[in-house]
Design a protein around this motif. Structure first.
Motif, mmCIF file in Angstrom:
data_model
loop_
_atom_site.group_PDB
_atom_site.id
_atom_site.type_symbol
_atom_site.label_atom_id
_atom_site.label_comp_id
_atom_site.label_asym_id
_atom_site.label_seq_id
_atom_site.Cartn_x
_atom_site.Cartn_y
_atom_site.Cartn_z
ATOM 1 N N PHE A 60 0.791 -1.222 0.000
ATOM 2 C CA PHE A 60 0.000 0.000 0.000
ATOM 3 C C PHE A 60 0.827 1.277 0.000
ATOM 4 O O PHE A 60 0.318 2.344 0.310
ATOM 5 C CB PHE A 60 -0.984 0.026 1.181
ATOM 6 N N GLU A 63 -0.652 3.644 -2.515
ATOM 7 C CA GLU A 63 -1.942 4.153 -2.064
ATOM 8 C C GLU A 63 -1.788 5.188 -0.964
ATOM 9 O O GLU A 63 -2.515 6.173 -0.892
ATOM 10 C CB GLU A 63 -2.834 3.012 -1.589
ATOM 11 N N THR A 66 -0.593 8.564 -2.488
ATOM 12 C CA THR A 66 -1.640 9.255 -3.221
ATOM 13 C C THR A 66 -2.845 9.597 -2.359
ATOM 14 O O THR A 66 -3.788 10.232 -2.822
ATOM 15 C CB THR A 66 -2.111 8.430 -4.427
ATOM 16 N N GLY A 67 -2.830 9.183 -1.081
ATOM 17 C CA GLY A 67 -3.916 9.521 -0.170
ATOM 18 C C GLY A 67 -5.137 8.626 -0.281
ATOM 19 O O GLY A 67 -6.205 8.971 0.220
ATOM 20 N N ARG A 68 -5.010 7.496 -0.933
ATOM 21 C CA ARG A 68 -6.155 6.597 -1.095
ATOM 22 C C ARG A 68 -6.432 5.809 0.181
ATOM 23 O O ARG A 68 -7.551 5.353 0.395
ATOM 24 C CB ARG A 68 -5.927 5.642 -2.270
ATOM 25 N N VAL A 69 -5.410 5.598 1.025
ATOM 26 C CA VAL A 69 -5.587 4.938 2.333
ATOM 27 C C VAL A 69 -4.803 5.721 3.373
ATOM 28 O O VAL A 69 -3.862 6.444 3.063
ATOM 29 C CB VAL A 69 -5.106 3.471 2.334
ATOM 30 N N SER A 70 -5.185 5.589 4.639
ATOM 31 C CA SER A 70 -4.479 6.254 5.728
ATOM 32 C C SER A 70 -3.401 5.335 6.284
ATOM 33 O O SER A 70 -3.584 4.123 6.321
ATOM 34 C CB SER A 70 -5.449 6.616 6.846
#
Length: 71
Positions: A60, A63, A66-70
């Motif tokens: 991840f 991700e 790109t800020g798709r998950v914390s």
């Protein structure tokens, strides 16, 4: 240059075909997993060449950047 449409016959006197995987990243691990049965059956001789002795999974990472998950 020849185009081969089928499997190449390897004389038994040459032994098992040699497969060399360069690097120890994610794709190298997937290639080794895909070839596991052929290695176990001694159909191929697999060699991994890597600068490190282990693989670090950075799951991840893309991700998170790109800020798709914390984190």
């Amino acid at each position: 240059m020849r185009n081969y449409s089928g499997p190449i016959e390897i004389p038994a006197s040459l032994g098992a075909p040699r497969v060399v995987v360069l690097g120890g990243g994610y794709v190298a691990v997937k290639v080794c997993q895909a070839l596991r049965k052929s290695v176990a059956a001694r159909e191929i001789d697999l060699t991994v060449v890597s600068a490190s002795t282990h693989h670090v999974f950075h799951g991840f990472a893309g991700e998170m950047v790109t800020g798709r998950v914390s984190p």
